[in-house]
Design a protein around this motif. Structure first.
Motif, PDB file in Angstrom:
ATOM      1  N   ALA A 382       0.834  -1.201   0.000  1.00  0.00           N
ATOM      2  CA  ALA A 382       0.000   0.000   0.000  1.00  0.00           C
ATOM      3  C   ALA A 382       0.872   1.255   0.000  1.00  0.00           C
ATOM      4  O   ALA A 382       0.567   2.237  -0.692  1.00  0.00           O
ATOM      5  CB  ALA A 382      -0.930  -0.010   1.213  1.00  0.00           C
ATOM      6  N   ARG A 386       1.072   3.975  -2.895  1.00  0.00           N
ATOM      7  CA  ARG A 386       0.866   5.398  -2.575  1.00  0.00           C
ATOM      8  C   ARG A 386       1.997   6.247  -3.170  1.00  0.00           C
ATOM      9  O   ARG A 386       1.761   7.351  -3.671  1.00  0.00           O
ATOM     10  CB  ARG A 386       0.823   5.594  -1.054  1.00  0.00           C
ATOM     11  CG  ARG A 386       0.536   7.018  -0.623  1.00  0.00           C
ATOM     12  CD  ARG A 386      -0.900   7.405  -0.946  1.00  0.00           C
ATOM     13  NE  ARG A 386      -1.185   8.810  -0.622  1.00  0.00           N
ATOM     14  CZ  ARG A 386      -0.934   9.818  -1.431  1.00  0.00           C
ATOM     15  NH1 ARG A 386      -0.390   9.596  -2.635  1.00  0.00           N
ATOM     16  NH2 ARG A 386      -1.243  11.052  -1.085  1.00  0.00           N
ATOM     17  N   PRO A 461      -3.653   1.800  -3.348  1.00  0.00           N
ATOM     18  CA  PRO A 461      -3.340   1.882  -1.911  1.00  0.00           C
ATOM     19  C   PRO A 461      -4.465   1.329  -1.039  1.00  0.00           C
ATOM     20  O   PRO A 461      -4.200   0.631  -0.051  1.00  0.00           O
ATOM     21  CB  PRO A 461      -3.134   3.383  -1.688  1.00  0.00           C
ATOM     22  CG  PRO A 461      -2.709   3.909  -3.015  1.00  0.00           C
ATOM     23  CD  PRO A 461      -3.487   3.112  -4.011  1.00  0.00           C
ATOM     24  N   PHE A 464      -4.576  -2.701  -1.397  1.00  0.00           N
ATOM     25  CA  PHE A 464      -3.527  -3.405  -0.649  1.00  0.00           C
ATOM     26  C   PHE A 464      -3.704  -3.240   0.858  1.00  0.00           C
ATOM     27  O   PHE A 464      -3.536  -4.203   1.620  1.00  0.00           O
ATOM     28  CB  PHE A 464      -2.143  -2.897  -1.077  1.00  0.00           C
ATOM     29  CG  PHE A 464      -1.740  -3.298  -2.463  1.00  0.00           C
ATOM     30  CD1 PHE A 464      -1.718  -4.631  -2.828  1.00  0.00           C
ATOM     31  CD2 PHE A 464      -1.383  -2.342  -3.397  1.00  0.00           C
ATOM     32  CE1 PHE A 464      -1.343  -5.011  -4.118  1.00  0.00           C
ATOM     33  CE2 PHE A 464      -1.006  -2.711  -4.685  1.00  0.00           C
ATOM     34  CZ  PHE A 464      -0.993  -4.055  -5.049  1.00  0.00           C
ATOM     35  N   LEU A 465      -4.055  -2.042   1.291  1.00  0.00           N
ATOM     36  CA  LEU A 465      -4.198  -1.798   2.723  1.00  0.00           C
ATOM     37  C   LEU A 465      -5.379  -2.588   3.293  1.00  0.00           C
ATOM     38  O   LEU A 465      -5.276  -3.154   4.392  1.00  0.00           O
ATOM     39  CB  LEU A 465      -4.387  -0.304   2.986  1.00  0.00           C
ATOM     40  CG  LEU A 465      -4.382   0.125   4.456  1.00  0.00           C
ATOM     41  CD1 LEU A 465      -3.040  -0.219   5.107  1.00  0.00           C
ATOM     42  CD2 LEU A 465      -4.657   1.627   4.575  1.00  0.00           C
TER      43      LEU A 465
END
Length: 493
Positions: A382, A386, A461, A464-465
């Motif tokens: 993430a 980003r 982001p 994945f987070l």
């Protein structure tokens, strides 16, 4: 000749392979070339599916390509179940490996044909061939040693190195040919690799003695005819269903992928239901299987994230990383070689760590560590995503770090899970439990392929987070329930 080798293996006197039966070299090289073909093709599959038609690809959307990749992986592991049955009941492990290798090579050669349909027809053949080869070649390695031989584990360790050696070399060759010259040339390189594997397997058959020569529990007479009839009927049903879908206009990539995902989950549920409701297993065995259900779910969740390395992370490597070194832009698929290198380095370290810790860290706790590390790898992704927002290219070292964390998680879960599978298995199902362990990967990959569709609609982001934190939370929950799971394991650590 070593006294540790069973009579059936009969390795020639004076000829050994790192101090082991010469037959191990034949199986080592067969597995190495099979993994070369598997990981070589897999490294460029999603990149080919998503590449523009002008660049020789299929111009498939990322969401569909990710789902195809996940389902393909799932089918490879799902077919290990019937592949093991064919060897045990019909033709034996040795012929299963041979025919499996031939079918795999044929599948890669089909994929090398520069047409749009060839990739899917080739993948179908590879799935069938891998189902025959993959579970049965490991069985043959075991046949080279007495069950309690102290050299047995060392033999499997050497064999395991062949897997990772093939996985390391393959993307470097197929990736360069596929991304820099022609996608189908890359698929053709995988075909040549599997051909080498088949040829050396045939030439080395004299080393194998009686290992895998006969079915372990052969079907005879009427039972054999009945089984072949059922298999024939099932094949006709599947082909008819496919024809109906085609004529109705429903035979699309997404339809087939969704259908196979449902089949994978249903087969798994049915398999567990069959074991847990079997009145012939004892109460202790049933309790251990209930514990195994939790370990299975943890493992499937692990593979759901881990095996996105060849799909979502591979696309990230192609589109969002700066791969220029000294004026040369190396292929994105080369980063797929990082994982096997790290496993080769880390496997002996992990083995030494678990040996030192002994029973102080339980199997559920090790699974929890694997889940947490897997989740943290996506949290790091993430951050990488980003940094790439706005079109900036990031260092490929982000992905190297992600793979390093994932490998640490794999070494906490995968070999431990394989060991737990053999220890928790009911006696009646001892020979089938390895296939059940493969199903954890199949379920994770099948569902992971569907989940990966979100990577094309969510911001990276956030994607994945979200799943990284979900894996961390699941790992922490596994820690909280470790005591209850250990109680269900009934004395098994």
């Amino acid at each position: 000749m070593s006294s540790d080798a069973p009579v059936g293996a009969r390795p020639p006197a004076g000829k050994t392979f790192f101090g082991h039966p010469r037959a191990l070299s034949t199986l080592f090289l067969t597995e190495m070339w099979e993994r070369f073909s598997f990981y070589g093709m897999r490294a460029i599959l999603v990149l080919y599916l998503t590449a523009a038609v002008a660049d020789g690809g299929l111009d498939l959307g990322e969401s569909s390509a990710n789902a195809v990749y996940g389902t393909y992986n799932a089918m490879v592991y799902l077919m290990a179940l019937p592949g093991g049955w064919v060897a045990d009941r019909l033709i034996g492990a040795r012929r299963s490996v041979l025919w499996g290798g031939v079918v795999i090579a044929a599948g890669h050669y089909v994929m090398a044909i520069p047409t749009g349909w060839s990739v899917f027809a080739g993948m179908a053949l590879i799935v069938l061939g891998t189902g025959l080869l993959k579970p049965n070649i490991s069985t043959m390695v075991g046949d080279l040693y007495e069950r309690d031989s102290p050299r047995r584990d060392a033999g499997f360790s050497i064999f395991y190195m062949g897997i990772n050696l093939g996985a390391f070399i393959a993307p470097l060759i197929t990736g360069f040919l596929g991304e820099k010259i022609n996608w189908h040339l890359g698929f053709g390189a995988a075909a040549v690799g599997m051909t080498f594997g088949v040829l050396q397997y045939v030439l080395g058959r004299r080393n194998l003695g009686d290992a895998g020569a006969r079915p372990a529990d052969p079907l005879l007479g009427a039972d054999r005819r009945r089984a072949l009839t059922r298999a024939g009927v099932a094949s006709v049903v599947v082909l008819t269903a496919g024809l109906v879908l085609l004529l109705a206009g429903w035979f699309t990539v997404d339809t087939v992928v969704n259908l196979l995902t449902v089949v994978t989950v249903l087969v798994t549920v049915g398999y567990f239901a069959r074991i847990l409701t079997d009145r012939e297993i004892s109460g202790t065995e049933r309790s251990r299987m209930k514990a195994y259900v939790w370990l299975f779910l943890f493992a499937a969740s692990f593979w759901l994230i881990y095996d996105q390395a060849g799909s979502v992370l591979n696309i990230f490597a192609a589109d969002r990383t700066d791969r220029s070194v000294g004026g040369f832009t190396f292929p994105a698929s080369w980063l797929q070689s990082v994982n096997p290198v790290l496993i080769i380095i880390g496997a002996p370290l992990a083995a030494a760590l678990w040996l030192k810790l002994g029973h102080r860290v339980s199997t559920p706790a090790k699974f929890a560590v694997g889940l947490v590390l897997n989740g943290l790898s996506f949290v790091l992704m993430a951050a990488a995503a980003r940094a790439a927002v706005g079109g900036d290219l990031v260092s490929p070292l982000w992905l190297v770090a992600v793979y390093a964390i994932q490998v640490a998680g794999e070494l906490s879960l995968s070999p431990v899970g394989l060991s737990a599978t053999t220890k928790l298995a009911p006696v009646k199902y001892a020979s089938q439990m390895l296939g059940l362990w493969f199903l954890a990967t199949a379920v994770g990959d099948a569902i992971g392929g569907q989940v990966a569709r979100l990577a094309d609609t969510w911001s990276q982001p956030v994607y994945f987070l979200t799943f990284g934190l979900a894996s961390v939370v699941l790992g922490l929950a596994a820690v909280m329930f470790t005591r209850q799971i250990r109680q269900l394991m009934a004395g098994i650590h």
